[in-house]
Design an enzyme around this catalytic site. Structure first.
Site, PDB file in Angstrom:
ATOM      1  N   TYR A  73      -1.593  -0.289  10.558  1.00 58.14           N
ATOM      2  CA  TYR A  73      -1.815  -0.750   9.186  1.00 58.14           C
ATOM      3  C   TYR A  73      -0.632  -0.367   8.305  1.00 58.14           C
ATOM      4  CZ  TYR A  73      -3.612  -0.954   4.421  1.00 58.14           C
ATOM      5  OH  TYR A  73      -3.764  -1.214   3.083  1.00 58.14           O
TER       6      TYR A  73
ATOM      7  N   SER B 144       0.844  -1.202   0.000  1.00 57.91           N
ATOM      8  CA  SER B 144       0.000   0.000   0.000  1.00 57.91           C
ATOM      9  C   SER B 144       0.874   1.245   0.000  1.00 57.91           C
ATOM     10  CB  SER B 144      -0.900   0.013   1.239  1.00 57.91           C
ATOM     11  OG  SER B 144      -1.500   1.286   1.435  1.00 57.91           O
TER      12      SER B 144
END
Length: 253
Positions: free
Chosen positions: A161, A148
């Site tokens: 995250y 990501s």
């Protein structure tokens, strides 16, 4: 686009019940790839496998939980029994649970670390031997990890995250030093805002609203577009490794 060089390859795709994983499975199958679909939601996998088969592809639905070592091992056995050795692995399974670090949500931390990092490692362990064997036989072999943009760009509430995705990005870089000399390509893809079910994992109304605002402002990527990028990457000549790809909506800084 047509990716003829993908025909007759065998792929394992985690997170295949929805989003990028499902889109990647459909596209690869349409190019003649045998696809093993791994995810926890067996009903979704069965539907997707039936759709792929109806369109002339070859698909195997394997209910598996990457947070469970025994489940991953059993899934690998099932894939090998049905398709034999694989030469393409896409680690697409992931979970995003945003909350301030001061909330101390250890349950969320553990779930993200075990899915996004340790889960990817379990899948790599299960199929790395296949990739090495395929490369040694002169075939193209690919490991694709879906990370990501959060691995580089900080967002409030996404500390854990983002840390898991940074770990996956670094893992990909390190694995190139081990697998690259053995002719196994390792690609790390870092998408920006993309329309998937990740946003629905959050139990924070505030962060859900923020994601909605970002989507309205940024014109997010579609899962199909990430799938197209994966197909392009893995269809290049085997001596060419697109090692690190950051893909963002044009409006995302």
């Amino acid at each position: 686009m047509n990716y003829d060089s993908l025909a007759d390859r065998t792929a394992v795709i985690t997170g295949a019940a929805s989003g990028m994983g499902a889109a990647t499975a459909e596209l690869l199958a349409a190019q003649g790839v045998r696809v093993a679909l791994l995810a926890r939601r067996g009903d979704r996998l069965t539907e997707l496998a039936e759709k792929i088969t109806a369109n002339g592809g070859r698909a195997l639905a394997v209910t598996a939980d990457v947070t469970d070592p025994a489940s991953v091992a059993a899934a690998a056995d099932r894939v090998h029994e049905t398709f034999g050795r694989v030469d393409l692995v896409v680690n697409s399974a992931g979970v995003m649970l945003p909350n301030p670090i001061t909330d101390g949500r250890e349950d969320e931390w553990a779930r993200m670390i075990d899915t996004n990092v340790t889960g990817a490692l379990r899948v790599i362990r299960a199929f790395a031997g296949d990739l090495v064997e395929a490369a040694a036989a002169g075939r193209t072999a690919d490991l694709v990890n879906v990370s990501s943009i959060g691995a580089h760009v900080p967002f409030p509430g996404y500390a854990v995250y983002s840390a898991t995705k940074a770990a996956l990005t670094q893992l990909s870089a390190s694995l190139r030093t081990e697998l690259g000399p053995r002719d196994v390509r390792v690609t790390n893809i870092e998408p920006g805002l993309t329309e998937t079910e990740l946003g629905g994992h959050a139990d924070s109304a505030e962060h859900a609203a923020q994601l909605d605002e970002m989507a309205a402002a940024l014109d997010p990527l579609a899962a199909d577009e990430i799938a197209d990028l994966i197909a392009y990457t893995t269809s290049r000549p085997r001596h060419l490794n697109l090692r690190q790809i950051i893909v963002l909506p044009t409006r995302q800084a």
